[in-house]
Motif scaffolding. Structure first.
Motif, short mmCIF file in Angstrom:
data_model
loop_
_atom_site.label_atom_id
_atom_site.label_comp_id
_atom_site.label_asym_id
_atom_site.label_seq_id
_atom_site.Cartn_x
_atom_site.Cartn_y
_atom_site.Cartn_z
N VAL A 198 41.20 47.63 82.68
CA VAL A 198 42.06 48.47 83.50
C VAL A 198 43.53 48.08 83.32
O VAL A 198 44.42 48.94 83.36
N SER A 199 43.80 46.80 83.10
CA SER A 199 45.17 46.33 82.97
C SER A 199 45.91 46.94 81.78
O SER A 199 47.14 46.94 81.76
N THR A 200 45.18 47.44 80.79
CA THR A 200 45.78 48.06 79.62
C THR A 200 45.32 49.50 79.43
O THR A 200 45.44 50.06 78.34
N CYS A 201 44.84 50.12 80.47
CA CYS A 201 44.14 51.40 80.33
C CYS A 201 45.05 52.59 80.10
O CYS A 201 44.54 53.70 79.87
N PHE A 202 46.37 52.44 80.17
CA PHE A 202 47.29 53.54 79.88
C PHE A 202 47.77 53.51 78.43
O PHE A 202 48.65 54.32 78.07
N GLU A 203 47.23 52.63 77.62
CA GLU A 203 47.57 52.56 76.20
C GLU A 203 46.56 53.43 75.44
O GLU A 203 45.47 53.00 75.10
N GLY A 204 46.95 54.66 75.16
CA GLY A 204 46.02 55.62 74.61
C GLY A 204 45.42 55.25 73.27
O GLY A 204 44.29 55.65 72.96
N GLN A 205 46.14 54.47 72.47
CA GLN A 205 45.65 54.12 71.14
C GLN A 205 44.42 53.23 71.19
O GLN A 205 43.73 53.07 70.18
N ARG A 206 44.13 52.64 72.34
CA ARG A 206 42.96 51.79 72.48
C ARG A 206 41.65 52.57 72.62
O ARG A 206 40.58 52.01 72.41
N TYR A 207 41.71 53.85 72.94
CA TYR A 207 40.52 54.60 73.29
C TYR A 207 39.74 55.05 72.06
O TYR A 207 40.32 55.40 71.03
N ASP A 208 38.43 55.06 72.20
CA ASP A 208 37.52 55.35 71.11
C ASP A 208 37.06 56.80 71.07
O ASP A 208 36.75 57.32 69.99
N TYR A 209 37.00 57.46 72.21
CA TYR A 209 36.48 58.82 72.30
C TYR A 209 37.38 59.65 73.19
O TYR A 209 37.88 59.17 74.22
N TRP A 210 37.58 60.92 72.80
CA TRP A 210 38.45 61.86 73.52
C TRP A 210 37.77 63.20 73.69
O TRP A 210 37.05 63.67 72.80
N GLY A 211 38.02 63.83 74.83
CA GLY A 211 37.60 65.20 75.03
C GLY A 211 38.59 66.18 74.44
O GLY A 211 39.62 65.81 73.86
N GLN A 212 38.29 67.47 74.59
CA GLN A 212 39.10 68.52 73.98
C GLN A 212 40.31 68.92 74.82
O GLN A 212 41.22 69.59 74.30
N GLY A 213 40.33 68.56 76.08
CA GLY A 213 41.44 68.87 76.96
C GLY A 213 41.22 70.12 77.78
O GLY A 213 40.49 71.03 77.40
N THR A 214 41.87 70.16 78.95
CA THR A 214 41.85 71.33 79.81
C THR A 214 43.26 71.56 80.35
O THR A 214 43.95 70.62 80.75
N GLN A 215 43.71 72.81 80.35
CA GLN A 215 45.08 73.16 80.72
C GLN A 215 45.22 73.24 82.23
O GLN A 215 44.45 73.92 82.91
N VAL A 216 46.24 72.55 82.75
CA VAL A 216 46.64 72.65 84.15
C VAL A 216 48.06 73.21 84.18
O VAL A 216 48.97 72.63 83.59
N THR A 217 48.23 74.32 84.88
CA THR A 217 49.55 74.93 85.02
C THR A 217 49.87 75.07 86.50
O THR A 217 49.11 75.70 87.24
N VAL A 218 50.99 74.48 86.93
CA VAL A 218 51.44 74.55 88.31
C VAL A 218 52.72 75.36 88.32
O VAL A 218 53.75 74.92 87.79
N SER A 219 52.67 76.53 88.91
CA SER A 219 53.80 77.44 88.86
C SER A 219 53.76 78.40 90.04
O SER A 219 52.70 78.81 90.49
N SER A 220 54.95 78.75 90.54
CA SER A 220 55.07 79.74 91.59
C SER A 220 55.41 81.12 91.02
O SER A 220 55.50 82.09 91.73
#
Length: 126
Positions: free
Chosen positions: A104-126
Motif C-alpha cells: 500500500v505504501s507504494t500503491c500509487f506508482e502505476g508502473q508497478r502493476y501487473d494487470y489493468w482493466g480497459q477503463g470506464t469513463q466518468v464525466t462530471v458536468s452541469s
C-alpha cells in the motif's frame, strides 16, 4: 483466464455520486494490491485509491479523501470505488489494476502493476 473489467461510469452533475466496479476473473485477490487510477485528457495517470487484498488496509490521494471509498466483495471477487460529492475535476477515465504482492505504501506508482482493466469513463458536468 485472467481479466479485469471496470463498469459503472457515466455522466453525473457536480455533487452527484457513482459507484465503479472492478470484476476480477481468475485472480486470488488476497495476493494483490488493488489500485484505482484515473487519467484526464492531456494529464498524466494519477493514483486515486488502493487496498491490500490481504489485510484490507487502504490509501487515498488527498483530493478524494472524505469523498471516495474503496471496498471489496469477497464473494463476487469484485472491488468497488464509491464516489460521492463529485467535482468537475474528477472527470477522467478510471482504471483498476492489480499488483502481485504489492505494498500500500507504494500503491500509487502505476508502473508497478501487473494487470489493468480497459477503463470506464466518468464525466462530471452541469
Amino acid at each position: 483466464q485472467q481479466l479485469l473489467v471496470e463498469s459503472g461510469g457515466g455522466l453525473v452533475q457536480p455533487g452527484g455520486s457513482l459507484r465503479l466496479s472492478c470484476a476480477a476473473t481468475g485472480f486470488i485477490l488476497d495476493y494483490y494490491v488493488i489500485g484505482w487510477f484515473r487519467q484526464a485528457p492531456g494529464k498524466a495517470r494519477e493514483g486515486v485509491s488502493c487496498m491490500s487484498g490481504r489485510d484490507g488496509s487502504t490509501a487515498y490521494v488527498d483530493s478524494v479523501k472524505g469523498r471516495f471509498t474503496i471496498s471489496r466483495d469477497n464473494a463476487k471477487n469484485t472491488v468497488y470505488l464509491q464516489m460521492n460529492s463529485l467535482k468537475t475535476e474528477d472527470t477522467a477515465v478510471y482504471y483498476c489494476a492489480l499488483e502481485f504482492k504489492g505494498f500500500v505504501s507504494t500503491c500509487f506508482e502505476g508502473q508497478r502493476y501487473d494487470y489493468w482493466g480497459q477503463g470506464t469513463q466518468v464525466t462530471v458536468s452541469s
